[in-house]
Motif scaffolding. Structure first.
Motif, PDB file in Angstrom:
ATOM      1  N   VAL A  30       0.829  -1.208   0.000  1.00 33.66           N
ATOM      2  CA  VAL A  30       0.000   0.000   0.000  1.00 33.66           C
ATOM      3  C   VAL A  30       0.865   1.261   0.000  1.00 33.66           C
ATOM      4  CG1 VAL A  30      -1.673   1.336   1.337  1.00 33.66           C
ATOM      5  CG2 VAL A  30      -1.992  -1.126   1.053  1.00 33.66           C
ATOM      6  N   ASN A  31       1.938   1.271   0.791  1.00 37.58           N
ATOM      7  CA  ASN A  31       2.798   2.456   0.858  1.00 37.58           C
ATOM      8  C   ASN A  31       3.453   2.741  -0.489  1.00 37.58           C
ATOM      9  OD1 ASN A  31       2.259   2.939   3.568  1.00 37.58           O
ATOM     10  ND2 ASN A  31       3.948   1.645   4.262  1.00 37.58           N
ATOM     11  N   ALA A  34       0.849   4.057  -2.929  1.00 38.67           N
ATOM     12  CA  ALA A  34       0.487   5.442  -2.600  1.00 38.67           C
ATOM     13  C   ALA A  34       1.556   6.410  -3.085  1.00 38.67           C
ATOM     14  CB  ALA A  34       0.277   5.580  -1.096  1.00 38.67           C
ATOM     15  N   ASP A  40      -2.525   9.854  -0.674  1.00 47.26           N
ATOM     16  CA  ASP A  40      -2.445   9.372   0.702  1.00 47.26           C
ATOM     17  C   ASP A  40      -2.945   7.929   0.729  1.00 47.26           C
ATOM     18  OD1 ASP A  40      -3.180   8.795   3.478  1.00 47.26           O
ATOM     19  OD2 ASP A  40      -2.821  10.930   3.824  1.00 47.26           O
ATOM     20  N   LYS A  41      -2.246   7.047   1.463  1.00 50.74           N
ATOM     21  CA  LYS A  41      -2.633   5.641   1.476  1.00 50.74           C
ATOM     22  C   LYS A  41      -4.023   5.429   2.075  1.00 50.74           C
ATOM     23  CE  LYS A  41      -0.404   4.299   5.844  1.00 50.74           C
ATOM     24  NZ  LYS A  41       0.607   3.389   6.438  1.00 50.74           N
ATOM     25  N   ILE A  44      -6.477   4.667  -0.554  1.00 50.69           N
ATOM     26  CA  ILE A  44      -6.461   3.300  -1.089  1.00 50.69           C
ATOM     27  C   ILE A  44      -7.403   2.414  -0.281  1.00 50.69           C
ATOM     28  CG2 ILE A  44      -5.027   1.247  -1.456  1.00 50.69           C
ATOM     29  CD1 ILE A  44      -2.702   3.122  -2.080  1.00 50.69           C
TER      30      ILE A  44
END
Length: 203
Positions: A30-31, A34, A40-41, A44
């Motif tokens: 995810v990071n 992003a 910004d994660k 997501i």
């Protein structure tokens, strides 16, 4: 507002494809997504819930894989009547479609090396389209009882995928030059010549 949301989702999906093609599944998180998408994660998780869900969406909406509708196109313009005709049409169009998806090819190469929950999500999308294609064929033409059409299709699809992926490391196979249109035309001809005896019913 809705437009901004869709644009953000599109950027996230594009980031997934780019990261998968460049570094495979081990670096996919995810990071990283992003950062690549410039969002910004939190967004997501808001739009896709979690990483497997995001992969499912990417498989269906991220220009990763074709659909039955795309393969068939305008049915009124298709000159196909028999089961063999339809199979040749769909398999040939599948070949052309995969050749136009370099990111998909890279992802599939990575999948051969890394089997995990995320690769499973994308494989599920592909399997679903394959099953839908078989259902479409069955609606058009009845399957002969003495022929295993799903198994025949699996072998032919696997062969097409292998040849397309292999061109990344070599332009030739069994003396066939895949760097020229002639090589692929030979493969298309082979598909057509193989299918007829494979699917016709024995008398």
């Amino acid at each position: 507002m809705a437009r901004d949301k869709e644009e953000t989702k599109a950027r996230i999906l594009a980031a997934v494809g780019k990261l998968l093609a460049e570094s495979g599944f081990k670096q996919l998180g995810v990071n990283a997504i992003a950062r690549e998408a410039g969002v910004d994660k939190v967004l997501i998780y808001r739009y896709f819930e979690n990483l497997p869900s995001l992969l499912q969406t990417f498989g269906k909406e991220g220009n990763y894989w074709t659909s039955v509708e795309e393969l068939v196109g305008d049915e009124t313009a298709v000159d196909a009547e028999s089961l063999a005709d339809w199979m040749v049409l769909l398999l040939t169009r599948f070949l052309h479609d995969l050749q136009k998806r370099p990111i998909t090819q890279e992802i599939m190469r990575w999948e051969l090396l890394e089997g995990n929950e995320l690769t499973h999500e994308l494989a599920t999308v592909r399997d679903r389209v394959a099953i839908e294609s078989l259902e479409f064929l069955k609606q058009k033409c009845s399957f002969p009882p003495d022929k295993d059409i799903p198994a025949i299709s699996a072998v032919l699809i696997a062969g097409i995928v292998y040849l397309v992926l292999r061109t990344k490391v070599s332009n030739t196979f069994l003396g066939i030059d895949f760097s020229s249109p002639t090589g692929w035309q030979r493969i298309e001809g082979a598909i057509a010549s193989l299918i007829q005896p494979m699917v016709e019913t024995e008398e």
